[in-house]
Design a protein around this motif. Structure first.
Motif, short mmCIF file in Angstrom:
data_model
loop_
_atom_site.label_atom_id
_atom_site.label_comp_id
_atom_site.label_asym_id
_atom_site.label_seq_id
_atom_site.Cartn_x
_atom_site.Cartn_y
_atom_site.Cartn_z
N HIS A 526 -6.56 15.39 9.31
CA HIS A 526 -7.24 14.10 9.26
C HIS A 526 -6.89 13.25 10.47
O HIS A 526 -5.92 13.52 11.16
CB HIS A 526 -6.86 13.33 7.98
N THR A 527 -7.65 12.16 10.64
CA THR A 527 -7.40 11.29 11.80
C THR A 527 -6.37 10.21 11.47
O THR A 527 -6.21 9.25 12.22
CB THR A 527 -8.70 10.59 12.24
N GLY A 528 -5.70 10.33 10.36
CA GLY A 528 -4.69 9.35 9.99
C GLY A 528 -4.41 9.41 8.52
O GLY A 528 -4.82 10.36 7.82
N PHE A 529 -3.69 8.42 8.01
CA PHE A 529 -3.42 8.35 6.57
C PHE A 529 -3.24 6.89 6.19
O PHE A 529 -3.18 6.00 7.05
CB PHE A 529 -2.17 9.15 6.21
N CYS A 530 -3.17 6.64 4.88
CA CYS A 530 -2.84 5.30 4.40
C CYS A 530 -1.80 5.42 3.31
O CYS A 530 -1.51 6.52 2.84
CB CYS A 530 -4.10 4.59 3.89
N VAL A 531 -1.23 4.30 2.90
CA VAL A 531 -0.30 4.29 1.77
C VAL A 531 -0.73 3.18 0.83
O VAL A 531 -1.42 2.24 1.24
CB VAL A 531 1.16 4.05 2.22
N ILE A 532 -0.34 3.29 -0.43
CA ILE A 532 -0.61 2.18 -1.35
C ILE A 532 0.70 1.74 -2.00
O ILE A 532 1.64 2.52 -2.12
CB ILE A 532 -1.69 2.51 -2.40
N ALA A 533 0.73 0.45 -2.38
CA ALA A 533 1.97 -0.11 -2.91
C ALA A 533 1.65 -1.24 -3.88
O ALA A 533 0.51 -1.69 -3.97
CB ALA A 533 2.84 -0.64 -1.76
N GLY A 534 2.69 -1.69 -4.57
CA GLY A 534 2.54 -2.77 -5.55
C GLY A 534 2.76 -4.13 -4.91
O GLY A 534 2.33 -4.37 -3.79
N ASN A 535 3.48 -5.00 -5.60
CA ASN A 535 3.72 -6.36 -5.11
C ASN A 535 4.87 -6.40 -4.11
O ASN A 535 5.76 -5.57 -4.14
CB ASN A 535 4.05 -7.28 -6.29
#
Ligand code: SF4
Length: 648
Positions: A526-535
């Motif tokens: 892929h051309t990159g990635f993301c992350v997810i998080a809470g507060n």
């Protein structure tokens, strides 16, 4: 004219753009800047990338306090580079071993009524002597060094009225632990914490430093004390009384939120492992066996803090089960402790004396043993920060630390009155102390070449923001993820801070040890990635490496329920979009490995419009929002501030 509190006075006298409406962006003139070595190497590389000649603020100081261990060439390479860069760009240079930035800055440079911007999150310690002192990412400090304003959202002001007087065995650290007990690590967000009231009379400038320093842990923008007679006494002690100015809130000044702390009602407090916000009375955990006590750090740096432990330990020997580590906060403190005879009892009791600097506070040595309790007078205990991944760090006052070092168990220091028939030692602030300036090198007109050893790598180039992204969620995280979690701290990692390719191997390491391998694998697909998080994502230290390293590995955006201030700013500075969930419940719908697709991204960002991410193959749409200013739009589009400045 409208009455103003101290914070408003300092903001209005430094306001370059914007209006003082809470939540809107303001630009501030910066009078002083400070850098520490762990963030300063990048700042110097950024100034090189800007092609800067000489810096603009009235006072600018490069400190070397974080990476003091010399187990190979890397840290020393950094020190030489920093010394050459300080001379090249016009900074003062505080030599390795001269002390912790905030402590030396208060001793030698801090000045009431001035603004201070530092690439260290505990810069607000300067608020102890009536400065508007803000911690931020290195790129913001680089821009301020080049004479640009500092942009921040106008904070609200929380007025904290102090009444009463601290009881015996209770000290300034317990005041800020009380704030953390009430407000935890997010309760100060969006606020300046301004202290006032009759209780101030009993707090010295160094007590105020303790409270302002660790106010950072509440998430506050900064903390502010007035500049009064006690500030004047402090400046006299430092031979700088001519730099004093009176700075107090106007009669009838108001605050956005009013609270009160009765100092007389406080008792010894302690933060339990994992977060500085886990505060309980010491008596609730007394009796737990400990293995280590560390005193010092910028959160308990004053002469009094070391003196009190010395008085408590005088004639005693520390428990055979405890390693008692002494981190002097500055060379001046060390010289004065020696002169007043306070160092001897600490050494005689079994203390292990380290050099002046951050040391164990940032995991540079003194890592605790597995499954043991370490009691520290430091401001932070995020998991793994000590260098031991499963550490159990408790944060407390010097009084609690000293009492516990004797008994080998967490001990409420008030118990010493019964256990040892000891009266609380009374500290009297000396009118004169020994001033130590020898290890500060003043700036001059010369512009020497930068000395770049093999550990200094020029900054990587980053591409502009693409219009379409189809990238996986490489990591799903919960609430309160700290920058220590995003980029590991400790003696194996810190020496790599001027070497981004190597440093990136530790991105998200404390959360997922396999992250780096997965990120490298992802680069093929892929051309990159993301992350997810809470507060409260990216809380804690100001290190921009926690944005830069993930960016280097290919991170394009984060989606969180909310962000900590400095972490949010650093993401933008390095071209990572800090998206928020429009509906926080959507966090539950996403899984690690999901592929997110966003189209028309550049146009949407340009117009500051909301964006929708589609989860490929799942028929789920996630509406995303983001709160960036018009000024920041270009930073994101260009792929970060460095590209933006180069473009200019
Ligand atoms: Fe150094 Fe610790 Fe203070 Fe940070 S909090 S400046 S690491 S002593």
């Amino acid at each position: 004219m409208k009455t103003q509190n101290v914070s408003q006075k300092m903001i209005s006298s430094h306001l370059i753009s914007g209006e003082m409406t809470p939540g809107t962006e303001i630009g501030l003139k910066i009078d002083q800047v400070l850098l520490q070595d762990a963030t300063g190497t990048l700042v110097m590389l950024e100034l090189e990338a800007f092609n800067l000649n000489k810096i603009k603020p009235e006072v600018a100081v490069q400190y070397v306090d974080h990476n003091l261990l010399q187990t190979d060439y890397k840290n020393m390479d950094d020190h030489l580079f920093l010394q050459s860069a300080a001379a090249r760009f016009g900074f003062w240079f505080s030599r390795p071993g001269n002390g912790i930035s905030h402590v030396v800055h208060m001793e030698r440079f801090g000045r009431p009524g001035k603004t201070l911007l530092g690439s260290d999150s505990h810069t607000p310690a300067g608020g102890g002597i009536g400065m508007l002192a803000i911690g931020t990412g290195g790129l913001d400090v680089a821009l301020a060094s080049a004479g640009e304003p500092y942009f921040v959202k106008m904070p609200k002001v929380m007025g904290i009225k102090l009444v009463g007087k601290l009881p015996d065995w209770v000290s300034a650290k317990d005041v800020i632990l009380e704030m953390l007990r009430r407000y935890d690590v997010t309760g100060g967000r969006g606020y300046i914490l301004e202290y006032y009231g009759p209780g101030l009379k009993s707090l010295s400038a160094w007590d105020r430093h303790v409270i302002a320093n660790m106010g950072t842990e509440t998430g506050a923008t900064t903390s502010v004390f007035p500049s009064d007679e006690i500030t004047l006494e402090f400046l006299k002690q430092e031979g700088r009384e001519d730099e004093w100015m009176k700075l107090e809130a106007d009669e009838g000044a108001t605050y956005d939120l009013n609270i009160e702390i009765n100092l007389s009602e406080l008792e010894p407090l302690i933060a339990l492992p994992g977060s500085p916000g886990n505060v309980v009375p010491v008596r609730e955990v007394s009796g737990l066996k400990i293995n280590q006590v560390v005193i010092g750090s910028s959160a308990n740096p004053g002469l009094r803090d070391f003196w009190i432990t010395s008085q408590i330990l005088k004639g005693e020997v520390i428990s055979p089960d405890v390693s008692f580590d002494i981190n002097p906060s500055s060379r001046q403190v060390l010289e004065n402790l020696t002169e007043m005879g306070a160092l001897g009892p600490l050494i005689a009791a079994g203390g292990r004396l380290h050099q002046s600097g951050c040391m164990g506070c940032i995991g540079m040595g003194q890592a605790p043993a597995t499954n043991t309790i370490s009691l520290r007078t430091m401001p932070r205990n995020f998991p793994g920060r000590s260098g031991t991944l499963d550490d159990q760090i408790y944060l407390c006052s010097p009084e609690t630390a000293a009492a516990s070092a004797i008994t080998g168990k967490i001990t409420d220091p008030r118990e010493l009155e019964i256990l040892m028939n000891m009266a609380y030692p009374k500290w009297i602030e000396p009118s004169q102390i020994k001033i130590s300036k020898k290890m500060l090198i003043a700036p001059n007109e010369e512009s020497p070449e930068l000395i770049k050893g093999p550990n200094i790598k020029t900054l990587p180039n980053f591409e502009q923001l693409p219009d379409k992204l189809e990238i996986p969620i490489l990591l799903k995280m919960g609430d309160d993820i700290s920058t220590d979690g995003i980029l590991k701290a400790g003696a194996d990692v810190l020496p790599l801070r001027s070497n981004i390719p190597e440093l990136s191997k530790y991105a998200y390491y404390a959360i997922d040890e396999s992250f780096y391998d997965r990120a490298i694998e992802n680069q093929k697909l892929h051309t990159g990635f993301c992350v997810i998080a809470g507060n409260n994502y990216a809380q804690g230290s100001s290190r921009e490496h926690a944005a830069l390293s993930p960016r280097y590995l290919g991170q394009k955006f984060a989606i969180a329920k909310s962000y900590a201030r400095i972490g949010w700013q650093n993401l933008i500075n390095f071209g990572i979009i800090p998206f928020e969930f429009k509906n926080p419940a959507d966090w539950d719908k996403l899984e690690q490995g999901d592929i997110l697709q966003i189209e028309g991204l550049r146009i949407a960002i340009k117009n500051r419009e909301a964006v929708t991410a589609t989860v490929i193959g799942k028929n789920i749409e996630i509406p995303l929002i983001y709160n960036i200013s018009e000024r920041q739009v270009e930073h994101i589009l260009q792929g970060g501030v460095i590209n933006f400045v180069k473009q200019k």
